[in-house]
Design an enzyme around this catalytic site. Sequence first.
Site, PDB file in Angstrom:
ATOM      1  CB  THR A   1       1.279  -1.506   7.478  1.00  0.00           C
ATOM      2  OG1 THR A   1       0.073  -1.553   6.466  1.00  0.00           O
ATOM      3  CG2 THR A   1       1.652  -0.020   8.065  1.00  0.00           C
TER       4      THR A   1
ATOM      5  CE  LYS B   1      -5.199  -0.935   1.951  1.00  0.00           C
ATOM      6  NZ  LYS B   1      -4.577   0.568   1.505  1.00  0.00           N
TER       7      LYS B   1
ATOM      8  NE  ARG C   1      -6.350  12.081   3.897  1.00  0.00           N
ATOM      9  CZ  ARG C   1      -5.272  11.641   4.499  1.00  0.00           C
ATOM     10  NH1 ARG C   1      -4.940  12.617   5.269  1.00  0.00           N
ATOM     11  NH2 ARG C   1      -4.713  10.869   4.024  1.00  0.00           N
TER      12      ARG C   1
ATOM     13  NE  ARG D   1      -0.071  -0.275  -1.385  1.00  0.00           N
ATOM     14  CZ  ARG D   1       0.312   0.559  -0.485  1.00  0.00           C
ATOM     15  NH1 ARG D   1       1.546   0.760  -0.378  1.00  0.00           N
ATOM     16  NH2 ARG D   1      -0.594   1.259  -0.044  1.00  0.00           N
TER      17      ARG D   1
END
Length: 491
Positions: A294, A236, A83, A42
Amino acid sequence: MTQEKSNAGAHRHTKIIATIGPATESALQLRELILSGVDVVRLNMAHGTGQWAREVVARIRQVSAEVSRHVAVMMDIKGPEIRTGVVDTPIELKTGDRVFLMTDPSATALPSPTAEGKLVYSVTVNYPALGRDIEIDAIVLVDSGLLRMKVLSIDENGVLCEVLTDGMMGSRRHINLPGVEVSLPALTEKDVADLKDGVAAGIDFVALSFVRHGSDVLQLQELLTELGSTAKIIAKIEEHTGVANMQEIVRESDAIMVARGDLGIEIDYHRLPLIQSELVVACQREGKPVIIATHLLESMIVSPMPTRAEISDVCNAVREQADAVMLSGETTTGAYPIESVEVLKNIICSIEPSVSAALNDQIVLREPKAKMLRSAAVLAQDLKQSGIIVFTRSGFLAYVLAALRPRGVPIFAFTDQEDIFRHCLLPWGVEPFLLDFSEDPELTIGKALACLKEGGWVHDEDWLVVITNALANDKIIDSLQLRQVQPKEVG
């Protein structure tokens, strides 16, 4: 192109994905990573450029050819993120402080302190629609939830929040808005630029971040088609809207990644195992691969051994029969990247034999040929020392067989298409091979048997269930055959 067996154990079904970073991107480390049993590599584009991706993919291909063990490459594009902006120095926030999230960078900063005696800090955010999408009393999570704030007021310049937990506010911290459906594009300019470089380099999979609707996947598919890429799309699921729309997303995608990092922040943490199980079942029903990602071995970023809880977590993913488990920080910046792969491999090989041998009864088989594959899986499981051979130019047969989950039975997928060969490196239990097909199906079967025997994948007197075409009265028909490996079939 041949595919040598790695030292990953006999016919390991659950695939291993490793993320490349400073700890593993050298040719020497890639060699160890590939030989240790990694199936998919990945590239996390949140921390990489298109030029870096080109260079790393070329290096992966070169090393794979040298060791005669090939891996697929997944480009994980960054996707849209909310962000904070840049701060001169990290801000130490205390409970009760105020933070003004400025959606208009030209707005005048609020005074400090206020009349109420509360300190107010102004920080920009890159999401102009924040004030429109959020409501009073909504929760804002910053820096993976380390900072928790509540919305007090909203105006045309931004959102005023009250700090609920002490913490440090640094530059460009990620913001999560639990329960809020954000109006962000599926693809950013960086994503498009990275994809162009990735397609040129020959990536095999694209992981699309923060998927909220099936239409997000369709938008990416249109772009890949325009770029002339056959890369498969991995959606995802990492926020609440994606969870709510999981059925349509699974149908439109080629595979799903349960991205537990952001997902564990966006939803109630105690529901995360339930959502993971729901996503696994949804994928198994549609015959789509599912990846658990994760924090699988997070402690191994600094420790040579995993925690007992991490071992149990990986064990649970194997028992749920996920197609693949994925390493992130463990192999990008961790001190023990190869050891992390070895730990995954050992857990997988220990747990897989204990999983129920019942075939996947969730899957909906819509085509007659797919239903024939169920019979092949049942027959192969009833035989000792067996496997299934399938010949495919689309990958469809291999993916359906993998979704059926025949325990203890390797699925040998032969194809004459290089992209399909690499696509077959992701599904559970599939071992792909690149082979020139002959016009005579019997010759093709003979070459496949010889390839398997020479590579040590099968041995004399092993039984193999073969799915292939057969010629009958000048017509090509699908057939299910039973073959036994014979010494004369070598070479």
